[in-house]
Design a protein around this motif. Sequence first.
Motif, PDB file in Angstrom:
ATOM      1  N   ARG A 273      50.656 113.166  49.962  1.00 61.30           N
ATOM      2  CA  ARG A 273      50.565 112.045  49.024  1.00 61.30           C
ATOM      3  C   ARG A 273      51.829 111.807  48.201  1.00 61.30           C
ATOM      4  NH1 ARG A 273      46.114 114.088  50.494  1.00 61.30           N
ATOM      5  NH2 ARG A 273      44.189 112.862  50.641  1.00 61.30           N
ATOM      6  N   ALA A 274      52.819 112.642  48.350  1.00 54.70           N
ATOM      7  CA  ALA A 274      54.060 112.467  47.585  1.00 54.70           C
ATOM      8  C   ALA A 274      54.774 111.197  48.028  1.00 54.70           C
ATOM      9  CB  ALA A 274      54.957 113.680  47.790  1.00 54.70           C
ATOM     10  N   ASP A 275      55.379 110.495  47.060  1.00 57.82           N
ATOM     11  CA  ASP A 275      56.163 109.306  47.429  1.00 57.82           C
ATOM     12  C   ASP A 275      57.645 109.633  47.595  1.00 57.82           C
ATOM     13  OD1 ASP A 275      56.702 109.702  44.746  1.00 57.82           O
ATOM     14  OD2 ASP A 275      56.342 107.628  44.139  1.00 57.82           O
ATOM     15  N   VAL A 276      58.091 110.774  47.031  1.00 56.71           N
ATOM     16  CA  VAL A 276      59.459 111.265  47.241  1.00 56.71           C
ATOM     17  C   VAL A 276      59.375 112.773  47.467  1.00 56.71           C
ATOM     18  CG1 VAL A 276      61.732 111.650  46.224  1.00 56.71           C
ATOM     19  CG2 VAL A 276      60.581 109.453  45.886  1.00 56.71           C
ATOM     20  N   VAL A 277      59.912 113.239  48.575  1.00 58.68           N
ATOM     21  CA  VAL A 277      59.908 114.672  48.900  1.00 58.68           C
ATOM     22  C   VAL A 277      61.348 115.166  48.918  1.00 58.68           C
ATOM     23  CG1 VAL A 277      59.140 116.471  50.486  1.00 58.68           C
ATOM     24  CG2 VAL A 277      57.849 114.326  50.314  1.00 58.68           C
ATOM     25  N   ILE A 278      61.611 116.205  48.142  1.00 54.67           N
ATOM     26  CA  ILE A 278      62.963 116.757  48.010  1.00 54.67           C
ATOM     27  C   ILE A 278      62.979 118.110  48.718  1.00 54.67           C
ATOM     28  CG2 ILE A 278      64.799 117.414  46.396  1.00 54.67           C
ATOM     29  CD1 ILE A 278      62.797 115.802  44.312  1.00 54.67           C
ATOM     30  N   TYR A 279      63.549 118.162  49.898  1.00 53.83           N
ATOM     31  CA  TYR A 279      63.648 119.408  50.663  1.00 53.83           C
ATOM     32  C   TYR A 279      64.919 120.140  50.250  1.00 53.83           C
ATOM     33  CZ  TYR A 279      59.818 118.130  53.778  1.00 53.83           C
ATOM     34  OH  TYR A 279      58.582 117.820  54.290  1.00 53.83           O
ATOM     35  N   SER A 298      56.357 108.343  60.303  1.00 61.33           N
ATOM     36  CA  SER A 298      56.264 106.893  60.062  1.00 61.33           C
ATOM     37  C   SER A 298      55.697 106.574  58.689  1.00 61.33           C
ATOM     38  CB  SER A 298      55.378 106.261  61.138  1.00 61.33           C
ATOM     39  OG  SER A 298      54.087 106.852  61.127  1.00 61.33           O
ATOM     40  N   GLY A 299      55.617 107.583  57.818  1.00 62.55           N
ATOM     41  CA  GLY A 299      55.021 107.386  56.498  1.00 62.55           C
ATOM     42  C   GLY A 299      55.932 106.671  55.532  1.00 62.55           C
ATOM     43  N   ASP A 300      55.393 106.456  54.326  1.00 61.71           N
ATOM     44  CA  ASP A 300      56.132 105.703  53.305  1.00 61.71           C
ATOM     45  C   ASP A 300      56.968 106.596  52.399  1.00 61.71           C
ATOM     46  OD1 ASP A 300      55.016 103.306  54.194  1.00 61.71           O
ATOM     47  OD2 ASP A 300      53.251 103.547  52.915  1.00 61.71           O
ATOM     48  N   ALA A 301      56.804 107.914  52.485  1.00 61.83           N
ATOM     49  CA  ALA A 301      57.528 108.803  51.579  1.00 61.83           C
ATOM     50  C   ALA A 301      59.032 108.742  51.830  1.00 61.83           C
ATOM     51  CB  ALA A 301      57.032 110.236  51.759  1.00 61.83           C
ATOM     52  N   LYS A 302      59.786 108.709  50.743  1.00 58.38           N
ATOM     53  CA  LYS A 302      61.242 108.805  50.820  1.00 58.38           C
ATOM     54  C   LYS A 302      61.619 110.291  50.832  1.00 58.38           C
ATOM     55  CE  LYS A 302      61.988 104.344  50.393  1.00 58.38           C
ATOM     56  NZ  LYS A 302      62.566 103.549  51.500  1.00 58.38           N
ATOM     57  N   TRP A 349      49.840 113.257  37.959  1.00 62.61           N
ATOM     58  CA  TRP A 349      50.127 113.807  39.289  1.00 62.61           C
ATOM     59  C   TRP A 349      50.062 115.334  39.261  1.00 62.61           C
ATOM     60  CZ3 TRP A 349      50.444 113.714  44.285  1.00 62.61           C
ATOM     61  CH2 TRP A 349      51.440 114.352  45.018  1.00 62.61           C
ATOM     62  N   VAL A 350      50.719 115.916  38.271  1.00 63.70           N
ATOM     63  CA  VAL A 350      50.729 117.374  38.143  1.00 63.70           C
ATOM     64  C   VAL A 350      49.319 117.893  37.869  1.00 63.70           C
ATOM     65  CG1 VAL A 350      51.595 119.313  36.775  1.00 63.70           C
ATOM     66  CG2 VAL A 350      53.132 117.429  37.382  1.00 63.70           C
ATOM     67  N   ASP A 351      48.596 117.205  36.999  1.00 64.36           N
ATOM     68  CA  ASP A 351      47.241 117.654  36.644  1.00 64.36           C
ATOM     69  C   ASP A 351      46.302 117.606  37.834  1.00 64.36           C
ATOM     70  OD1 ASP A 351      48.049 118.103  34.057  1.00 64.36           O
ATOM     71  OD2 ASP A 351      47.208 116.246  33.249  1.00 64.36           O
ATOM     72  N   GLU A 352      46.411 116.556  38.650  1.00 64.64           N
ATOM     73  CA  GLU A 352      45.510 116.442  39.790  1.00 64.64           C
ATOM     74  C   GLU A 352      45.762 117.565  40.802  1.00 64.64           C
ATOM     75  OE1 GLU A 352      43.639 113.148  42.853  1.00 64.64           O
ATOM     76  OE2 GLU A 352      45.400 112.611  41.655  1.00 64.64           O
TER      77      GLU A 352
END
Length: 595
Positions: A273-279, A298-302, A349-352
């Motif tokens: 569910r993340a919209d930005v993933v920092i590897y 093919s997802g929407d995450a950047k 986001w963090v709480d969920e």
Amino acid sequence: MNGASALVSMLANYEVDVIFGVPGDTNVALYEALRKLNRAPRHVMCRDERSAVFMADCYARLSGKPGVAEVPSGAGALYGLPGVAEANKSTVPLILLVNDIPQSGVGRGTLTELPVEELFRPISKLAEKLDDVAKLPEIVRRAFREATGGRPGSVVLALPEDLLYKELPKANISLHIEKECRQAPSNRYRPPDANLAGAGELILSAKRPLIVAGGGANRSGAAGSITAFAERFNIPVVTTITGQGVIRDDHKLGVGIIGDNGYHPHALWALERADVVIYVGCRMGSVATMNWQRPLPSGDAKIVQIDVHAETVGNTYAIDFPLVGDAKVVIDALVSGVQSDTLPTRQAWVDEINQRRAEFWNVMGPYLENDTVPLRPERVIEAINRYLPMPCHVICDAGTATPYATRFLRLRDAESKIVIPRFFGGLGYAIPGVVGAYFAAPAVRPVGLFGDGSLGMSAGELETLARLCIPAVLIHFNNACFGWIKALQRVTEQHHSHEHQRQIDHLQGQQNDPTFSVDFGAHDMSKLAAVYGIRSYRVETPDQLERALRDAFSVHEPTFIDVAVESIADRLPPVFSWLKKVGVNPEELGVQANL
């Protein structure tokens, strides 16, 4: 000064404090120099060359210094292959010295002759043979430069025995060393400011950002920087197996493990569910991405990918912001590049995520306290949690213990680390690994977790632990089989069976067990450790487990705990792909699958 003395002198100047090795016909010159030079590194005699290289690997992972091992020619070099390959792919700075046959014997059928360069070149960062004693200082400097520079890795030097006896020329020879190469990484690279600024803007604009820390983050020493980055921008952190320890397991932003093996459902939920993933220091290979399905290509995450190895960045996914550079330097630059005091809170986001995290641990509670006999592996790990000193170094073999340690072990200290050799998954690492861990950090208690297969491949090093009085706590998960392979055989059979049921052998009227050639005799292996004078315990019940752990951690000496555990071939461990194959939902909390 002969070649061997010059070599040992340079190793001392590079602040190599220990060398792991096995004696043989061709390393007499080296041993003589180690014995005579006052400042020489300590030599640790091992019982197997594989173990020597594994010790050097674990030493390097936990100290950040190049690990050094030495082996004789022939079989000694061959036995060094697994550790060299693992270190190189795991970005571990390691130098293997192969004491080779004399030059005069090359091509003449000399006993133990091998083409060392050709043998190691495909699996190392550099493999080089000394052909002139005057070149020795040069190739030693190159070895340290290559092992620690750029993307760290393993280097192999073949040193002909006759050249180590030869005197160095007095003219035009310098034994100087490059001080920056005493530690890895020796040079830390930073991407262009424009690239950093673009990535920083994306991260600030994200509503549901997530950090994924891999093994490269640990190699870079970036744990403190990543924790500070996560706290500054309120970004949850998940790790791969090799990234564990980057953030404390009890930190509010330390979510858990992603990947196929030992995963946390809430960590996967966050990744999906993340919209930005920092590897950070993660090659985004098959395990970390669940065969390249999380995140969806093919997802929407950047995606922001930070890695010191340019060839790794963008290799498996389209990357929106590729940042080629050292993990610690890049993360520090991202923090310092944001001047605004007004930062997004992202608290919902963090709480969920943390709500789901708490639900997971609540559901797991009864399993972790289950007193069923034979003991369940997760029950053993939970008991270990209660006795682990902080800080500690946990060395885990790639076998039965791995999925349970990654999911259930909780390191509550910023200095504690868990080491698992994951790239090639070779067994026999944990017992020699605790020796390397001890020399890397003598004040930190080493703990080894391993199964029957691993013990069989490294039992000789129990003598090494006893001889050196390494205060390791060794915990053997005894299920009398190659449990991982046995489980895989059953999973595969169920997956291919039309109704997911085992077939019945009608001729014999018995169940047709699909497992083949994976079982050992069931033995009390504490008796093996006791032969070497190691304080040993046999554990079959919860009470015996508690007493053994309490006693083992209360003494400062090697201890061995043989725990009779339920086989992972009878009840599947938390391995996502296996659970999916047998028809259960791997993301369901508390899911169990009997085989």
